[in-house]
Design a protein around this motif. Structure first.
Motif, PDB file in Angstrom:
ATOM      1  N   ARG A   1       0.849  -1.184   0.000  1.00 53.28           N
ATOM      2  CA  ARG A   1       0.000   0.000   0.000  1.00 53.28           C
ATOM      3  C   ARG A   1       0.886   1.234   0.000  1.00 53.28           C
ATOM      4  NH1 ARG A   1      -3.741   2.792   4.601  1.00 53.28           N
ATOM      5  NH2 ARG A   1      -5.470   3.485   3.279  1.00 53.28           N
ATOM      6  N   LEU A   2       0.784   2.002  -1.055  1.00 58.41           N
ATOM      7  CA  LEU A   2       1.533   3.247  -1.156  1.00 58.41           C
ATOM      8  C   LEU A   2       0.707   4.394  -0.587  1.00 58.41           C
ATOM      9  CD1 LEU A   2       2.999   3.000  -4.784  1.00 58.41           C
ATOM     10  CD2 LEU A   2       3.915   2.072  -2.646  1.00 58.41           C
ATOM     11  N   SER A   3       1.399   5.323   0.060  1.00 57.56           N
ATOM     12  CA  SER A   3       0.762   6.535   0.572  1.00 57.56           C
ATOM     13  C   SER A   3       1.520   7.754   0.074  1.00 57.56           C
ATOM     14  CB  SER A   3       0.769   6.548   2.109  1.00 57.56           C
ATOM     15  OG  SER A   3       0.059   5.463   2.634  1.00 57.56           O
ATOM     16  N   CYS A   4       0.786   8.825  -0.132  1.00 60.63           N
ATOM     17  CA  CYS A   4       1.396  10.080  -0.553  1.00 60.63           C
ATOM     18  C   CYS A   4       0.712  11.202   0.216  1.00 60.63           C
ATOM     19  CB  CYS A   4       1.234  10.275  -2.049  1.00 60.63           C
ATOM     20  SG  CYS A   4       1.762  11.904  -2.655  1.00 60.63           S
ATOM     21  N   ALA A   5       1.433  11.760   1.171  1.00 62.92           N
ATOM     22  CA  ALA A   5       0.916  12.883   1.958  1.00 62.92           C
ATOM     23  C   ALA A   5       1.411  14.177   1.324  1.00 62.92           C
ATOM     24  CB  ALA A   5       1.382  12.773   3.398  1.00 62.92           C
ATOM     25  N   ALA A   6       0.474  15.057   0.975  1.00 59.29           N
ATOM     26  CA  ALA A   6       0.818  16.262   0.227  1.00 59.29           C
ATOM     27  C   ALA A   6       0.562  17.521   1.040  1.00 59.29           C
ATOM     28  CB  ALA A   6       0.006  16.312  -1.067  1.00 59.29           C
ATOM     29  N   SER A   7       1.286  18.565   0.695  1.00 60.01           N
ATOM     30  CA  SER A   7       1.079  19.860   1.330  1.00 60.01           C
ATOM     31  C   SER A   7       1.542  20.962   0.389  1.00 60.01           C
ATOM     32  CB  SER A   7       1.834  19.941   2.670  1.00 60.01           C
ATOM     33  OG  SER A   7       3.217  19.799   2.454  1.00 60.01           O
TER      34      SER A   7
ATOM     35  N   ALA B   1      -3.696  23.201  -3.039  1.00 63.93           N
ATOM     36  CA  ALA B   1      -5.092  22.889  -2.726  1.00 63.93           C
ATOM     37  C   ALA B   1      -5.390  21.432  -3.044  1.00 63.93           C
ATOM     38  CB  ALA B   1      -6.011  23.814  -3.517  1.00 63.93           C
ATOM     39  N   PHE B   2      -5.043  20.567  -2.118  1.00 64.70           N
ATOM     40  CA  PHE B   2      -5.184  19.128  -2.339  1.00 64.70           C
ATOM     41  C   PHE B   2      -6.614  18.730  -2.684  1.00 64.70           C
ATOM     42  CE2 PHE B   2      -3.822  14.753  -1.822  1.00 64.70           C
ATOM     43  CZ  PHE B   2      -4.976  14.094  -1.413  1.00 64.70           C
ATOM     44  N   SER B   3      -7.571  19.230  -1.931  1.00 62.06           N
ATOM     45  CA  SER B   3      -8.954  18.781  -2.108  1.00 62.06           C
ATOM     46  C   SER B   3      -9.551  19.252  -3.428  1.00 62.06           C
ATOM     47  CB  SER B   3      -9.817  19.249  -0.938  1.00 62.06           C
ATOM     48  OG  SER B   3      -9.769  20.651  -0.829  1.00 62.06           O
ATOM     49  N   PHE B   4      -8.886  20.183  -4.109  1.00 66.20           N
ATOM     50  CA  PHE B   4      -9.346  20.650  -5.403  1.00 66.20           C
ATOM     51  C   PHE B   4      -8.511  20.076  -6.544  1.00 66.20           C
ATOM     52  CE2 PHE B   4     -12.535  23.596  -4.061  1.00 66.20           C
ATOM     53  CZ  PHE B   4     -12.126  24.046  -2.818  1.00 66.20           C
TER      54      PHE B   4
ATOM     55  N   THR C   1     -10.589  11.624  -8.905  1.00 64.91           N
ATOM     56  CA  THR C   1     -11.054  12.996  -8.957  1.00 64.91           C
ATOM     57  C   THR C   1     -11.112  13.615  -7.554  1.00 64.91           C
ATOM     58  OG1 THR C   1     -13.305  12.108  -8.986  1.00 64.91           O
ATOM     59  CG2 THR C   1     -12.330  12.735 -11.096  1.00 64.91           C
ATOM     60  N   THR C   2     -11.414  14.903  -7.528  1.00 60.76           N
ATOM     61  CA  THR C   2     -11.297  15.655  -6.281  1.00 60.76           C
ATOM     62  C   THR C   2     -12.105  15.059  -5.143  1.00 60.76           C
ATOM     63  OG1 THR C   2     -13.040  17.123  -7.068  1.00 60.76           O
ATOM     64  CG2 THR C   2     -10.757  17.816  -7.480  1.00 60.76           C
ATOM     65  N   GLY C   3     -13.340  14.654  -5.443  1.00 66.16           N
ATOM     66  CA  GLY C   3     -14.188  14.101  -4.399  1.00 66.16           C
ATOM     67  C   GLY C   3     -14.058  12.602  -4.230  1.00 66.16           C
ATOM     68  N   GLY C   4     -13.243  11.982  -5.043  1.00 60.55           N
ATOM     69  CA  GLY C   4     -13.050  10.539  -4.964  1.00 60.55           C
ATOM     70  C   GLY C   4     -14.146   9.728  -5.624  1.00 60.55           C
ATOM     71  N   ASP C   5     -15.024  10.403  -6.369  1.00 61.50           N
ATOM     72  CA  ASP C   5     -16.153   9.674  -6.941  1.00 61.50           C
ATOM     73  C   ASP C   5     -15.842   9.002  -8.259  1.00 61.50           C
ATOM     74  OD1 ASP C   5     -17.787  12.321  -8.733  1.00 61.50           O
ATOM     75  OD2 ASP C   5     -15.843  12.362  -7.750  1.00 61.50           O
ATOM     76  N   ARG C   6     -14.772   9.411  -8.899  1.00 60.94           N
ATOM     77  CA  ARG C   6     -14.403   8.778 -10.176  1.00 60.94           C
ATOM     78  C   ARG C   6     -12.944   8.400 -10.166  1.00 60.94           C
ATOM     79  NH1 ARG C   6     -17.333  13.045 -12.283  1.00 60.94           N
ATOM     80  NH2 ARG C   6     -15.461  14.041 -13.139  1.00 60.94           N
ATOM     81  N   THR C   7     -12.679   7.187 -10.617  1.00 61.43           N
ATOM     82  CA  THR C   7     -11.319   6.688 -10.711  1.00 61.43           C
ATOM     83  C   THR C   7     -11.069   6.141 -12.111  1.00 61.43           C
ATOM     84  OG1 THR C   7     -12.000   4.516  -9.892  1.00 61.43           O
ATOM     85  CG2 THR C   7     -11.183   6.080  -8.251  1.00 61.43           C
TER      86      THR C   7
ATOM     87  N   ILE D   1      -7.103   2.932  -6.050  1.00 58.24           N
ATOM     88  CA  ILE D   1      -6.681   4.247  -5.599  1.00 58.24           C
ATOM     89  C   ILE D   1      -7.776   4.837  -4.713  1.00 58.24           C
ATOM     90  CG2 ILE D   1      -7.621   5.436  -7.638  1.00 58.24           C
ATOM     91  CD1 ILE D   1      -5.205   7.360  -7.461  1.00 58.24           C
ATOM     92  N   SER D   2      -7.357   5.558  -3.676  1.00 56.00           N
ATOM     93  CA  SER D   2      -8.306   6.223  -2.796  1.00 56.00           C
ATOM     94  C   SER D   2      -7.647   7.481  -2.245  1.00 56.00           C
ATOM     95  CB  SER D   2      -8.740   5.297  -1.650  1.00 56.00           C
ATOM     96  OG  SER D   2      -7.640   4.904  -0.867  1.00 56.00           O
ATOM     97  N   ARG D   3      -8.448   8.318  -1.618  1.00 55.29           N
ATOM     98  CA  ARG D   3      -7.913   9.557  -1.061  1.00 55.29           C
ATOM     99  C   ARG D   3      -8.648   9.925   0.209  1.00 55.29           C
ATOM    100  NH1 ARG D   3      -8.493  13.940  -5.523  1.00 55.29           N
ATOM    101  NH2 ARG D   3      -7.778  15.367  -3.871  1.00 55.29           N
ATOM    102  N   ASP D   4      -7.956  10.662   1.061  1.00 55.25           N
ATOM    103  CA  ASP D   4      -8.530  11.205   2.288  1.00 55.25           C
ATOM    104  C   ASP D   4      -8.233  12.697   2.272  1.00 55.25           C
ATOM    105  OD1 ASP D   4      -9.184  12.041   4.842  1.00 55.25           O
ATOM    106  OD2 ASP D   4      -8.440  10.223   5.801  1.00 55.25           O
ATOM    107  N   ASN D   5      -9.228  13.496   1.912  1.00 52.28           N
ATOM    108  CA  ASN D   5      -8.989  14.930   1.792  1.00 52.28           C
ATOM    109  C   ASN D   5      -8.734  15.596   3.146  1.00 52.28           C
ATOM    110  OD1 ASN D   5      -9.185  14.862  -0.979  1.00 52.28           O
ATOM    111  ND2 ASN D   5     -11.309  15.556  -1.046  1.00 52.28           N
ATOM    112  N   ALA D   6      -9.219  14.985   4.210  1.00 53.04           N
ATOM    113  CA  ALA D   6      -8.964  15.539   5.541  1.00 53.04           C
ATOM    114  C   ALA D   6      -7.496  15.397   5.929  1.00 53.04           C
ATOM    115  CB  ALA D   6      -9.848  14.852   6.570  1.00 53.04           C
TER     116      ALA D   6
END
Length: 117
Positions: A19-25, A28-31, A52-58, A70-75
């Protein structure tokens, strides 16, 4: 300042998982549309998966469909790549990618994934 902290790469046997992780800063990650790309020795960099931004399309490369997710956690400003049933041909440097609108693209430093017995 844009920063990526990629982790989770390593050596795994065929059939194994990572499982790969990528923490970004720094942007505007959520956009941003986020993605994972990979580059094997002597080959061009290729798209593995995007979300996509909201995680609804991959979207996935045909070679990884049904095996990678692939998945994302915008928080947490983090994108993940769950890789199952790994094959030797998955061996590559995996890069985190962010597309902010249509003009800005950022790349992580890459993490090595090696699939070998």
């Amino acid at each position: 300042q844009v920063q990526f902290v990629e982790s989770g790469g390593g050596l795994v046997q065929p059939g194994g998982s990572l499982r790969l992780s990528c923490a970004a800063s720094g942007f505007a990650f959520s956009f941003s549309t986020m993605g994972w790309y990979r580059q094997a020795p002597g080959k061009q960099r290729e798209m593995v998966a995007t979300i996509t931004t909201g995680g609804d399309r991959t979207a996935y490369a045909d070679s990884v469909k049904g095996r990678f997710a692939i998945s994302r956690d915008n928080a947490k400003n983090t994108v993940y790549l769950q890789m199952n049933s790994l094959k030797p041909e998955d061996t590559a440097v995996y890069y985190c990618n962010a597309k902010v609108g249509t003009l800005l693209t950022y790349w992580g430093q890459g993490t090595q994934v090696t699939v070998s017995s």
